[in-house]
Design a protein around this motif. Structure first.
Motif, PDB file in Angstrom:
ATOM      1  N   ALA A 162      -4.970 -64.068   0.685  1.00  0.00           N
ATOM      2  CA  ALA A 162      -3.612 -63.792   1.226  1.00  0.00           C
ATOM      3  C   ALA A 162      -2.568 -63.858  -0.194  1.00  0.00           C
ATOM      4  N   ASN A 163      -2.398 -64.312  -0.944  1.00  0.00           N
ATOM      5  CA  ASN A 163      -1.711 -64.036  -2.114  1.00  0.00           C
ATOM      6  C   ASN A 163      -2.407 -63.226  -2.921  1.00  0.00           C
ATOM      7  N   ASP A 164      -3.703 -62.374  -3.255  1.00  0.00           N
ATOM      8  CA  ASP A 164      -4.151 -61.691  -4.160  1.00  0.00           C
ATOM      9  C   ASP A 164      -3.429 -60.450  -3.395  1.00  0.00           C
ATOM     10  N   ARG A 165      -3.767 -60.444  -2.285  1.00  0.00           N
ATOM     11  CA  ARG A 165      -2.534 -58.908  -0.895  1.00  0.00           C
ATOM     12  C   ARG A 165      -1.941 -58.893  -1.458  1.00  0.00           C
ATOM     13  N   ILE A 166      -0.845 -60.165  -1.543  1.00  0.00           N
ATOM     14  CA  ILE A 166       0.912 -60.102  -1.671  1.00  0.00           C
ATOM     15  C   ILE A 166       0.756 -58.884  -2.878  1.00  0.00           C
ATOM     16  N   HIS A 167       0.393 -59.520  -4.079  1.00  0.00           N
ATOM     17  CA  HIS A 167       0.612 -58.999  -5.921  1.00  0.00           C
ATOM     18  C   HIS A 167      -0.550 -58.206  -5.842  1.00  0.00           C
ATOM     19  N   ALA A 168      -1.267 -57.284  -5.256  1.00  0.00           N
ATOM     20  CA  ALA A 168      -1.376 -55.930  -4.867  1.00  0.00           C
ATOM     21  C   ALA A 168      -1.068 -55.146  -5.800  1.00  0.00           C
TER      22      ALA A 168
END
Length: 336
Positions: A20-26
């Motif tokens: 989730a955090n990775d996708r937030i910072h895409a």
């Protein structure tokens, strides 16, 4: 940097948090279809097990206890005070409810479904028209406005911790809404005929629950009613999902449903209604509207916040799909 953050998140917070955090910072806006499928399609048994088992409960409790040290207002402001205009892009256009709607058919609009919900709760309130009512965590004043529109003449008061919501409700809708922490604030004894909450008990932490129900009970006149719509945990007090939810609601921790019931009964309430409803259609409708308004959303709040909500909505859908929590509508009566 990206790989380092993912590895650190995976080790400390678990698989769902890391993804989730990775996708937030895409670096680009998330693809709508691919993103929805990523979260909602069935996973392999190994992935399902890993997402539920790690981090172990002792690590979850330590992390969540630390997160709960923050003030309620910090978490509320982090989620809600991003832009009133941004929320208007995906909420219903009539009342701006940011809570579970009631879709009675597959063809109903979000506006119809939210009106259905408001009518449903109105029927529980059993109003004659002149009762004094308090709305805990009233958001943008949606239910207070609905009550006005349906002819309620009694005094209506709302509490919120979001500055943006308070400004909108008081200045745009001319409602009596104050910037008040209903969890920390004392209520006057026997001051209200009805107390209402829609989607705000989720922010009450486990150790605060007994006191809240007691002061709600004390604030009602004899024969008064408390009507609540909220979701609560079904299986475990510290699931891994509560770690991931800190990305979206820092400082919040849901409570087991039986704990809500026990706290209400301890305060003296008689529970006269408790029904379960489906949050998933509402989350899907919000997602589709946000996707349809991507360009404007990016203008208003930027890439990271846009991607945060693009992640939050399907991961919340998965939360209910897996029955980690249920959406309840409850009516509690203070004996006459």
């Amino acid at each position: 940097m990206k790989l380092s953050r993912f590895a650190s998140d995976l080790s400390a917070r678990g698989l769902l948090y890391a993804i989730a955090n990775d996708r937030i910072h895409a670096p680009v806006p998330l693809d709508a279809e691919q993103n929805w499928q990523l979260w909602t399609e069935p996973k392999s048994p190994l992935i399902e097990w890993l997402s539920r088992a790690y981090p172990p409960e002792s690590m979850r409790i330590a992390y969540l206890d630390k997160m709960l040290d923050c003030d309620h207002s910090q978490g509320i402001e982090a989620h809600y005070d991003v832009s009133n205009d941004f929320y208007a892009l995906f909420l219903d256009t009539k009342y701006r409810f940011y809570t579970c709607a009631e879709f009675q058919t597959d063809t109903e609009t979000l506006e119809q479904a939210q009106t259905n919900k408001a009518k449903y709760l109105l029927s529980f309130l059993n109003l004659a028209g002149d009762e004094k009512l308090l709305d805990l965590g009233c958001g943008w004043g949606a239910m207070l406005k609905f009550l006005q529109d349906t002819g309620h003449r009694g005094e209506l008061t709302g509490f919120t911790l979001s500055k943006d919501q308070q400004i909108y409700a008081s200045q745009k809708l001319d409602l009596n809404v104050s910037l008040t922490d209903f969890i920390a604030t004392d209520f006057a004894s026997a001051a209200y005929d009805r107390i209402l909450s829609i989607g705000s008990l989720e922010h009450v932490r486990p150790h605060e629950l007994n006191q809240l129900y007691q002061k709600t009970y004390d604030a009602l006149v004899p024969g008064g009613l408390a009507v609540h719509q909220f979701f609560s945990l079904t299986r475990a007090a510290y699931p891994t999902s509560m770690v991931t939810i800190q990305l979206f609601f820092p400082g919040s921790l849901l409570v087991m449903h039986q704990t809500h019931i026990a706290a209400a009964e301890l305060a003296g309430f008689k529970i006269t209604h408790d029904s379960i409803h489906d949050y998933r259609p509402t989350l899907r409708a919000w997602y589709e509207r946000l996707v349809a308004n991507q360009s404007r959303a990016l203008e208003l709040v930027g890439l990271e916040i846009f991607n945060r909500y693009m992640t939050f909505l399907p991961i919340s859908w998965l939360f209910f799909q897996q029955h980690e929590a249920d959406l309840h509508r409850m009516v509690m009566e203070k004996p006459a």
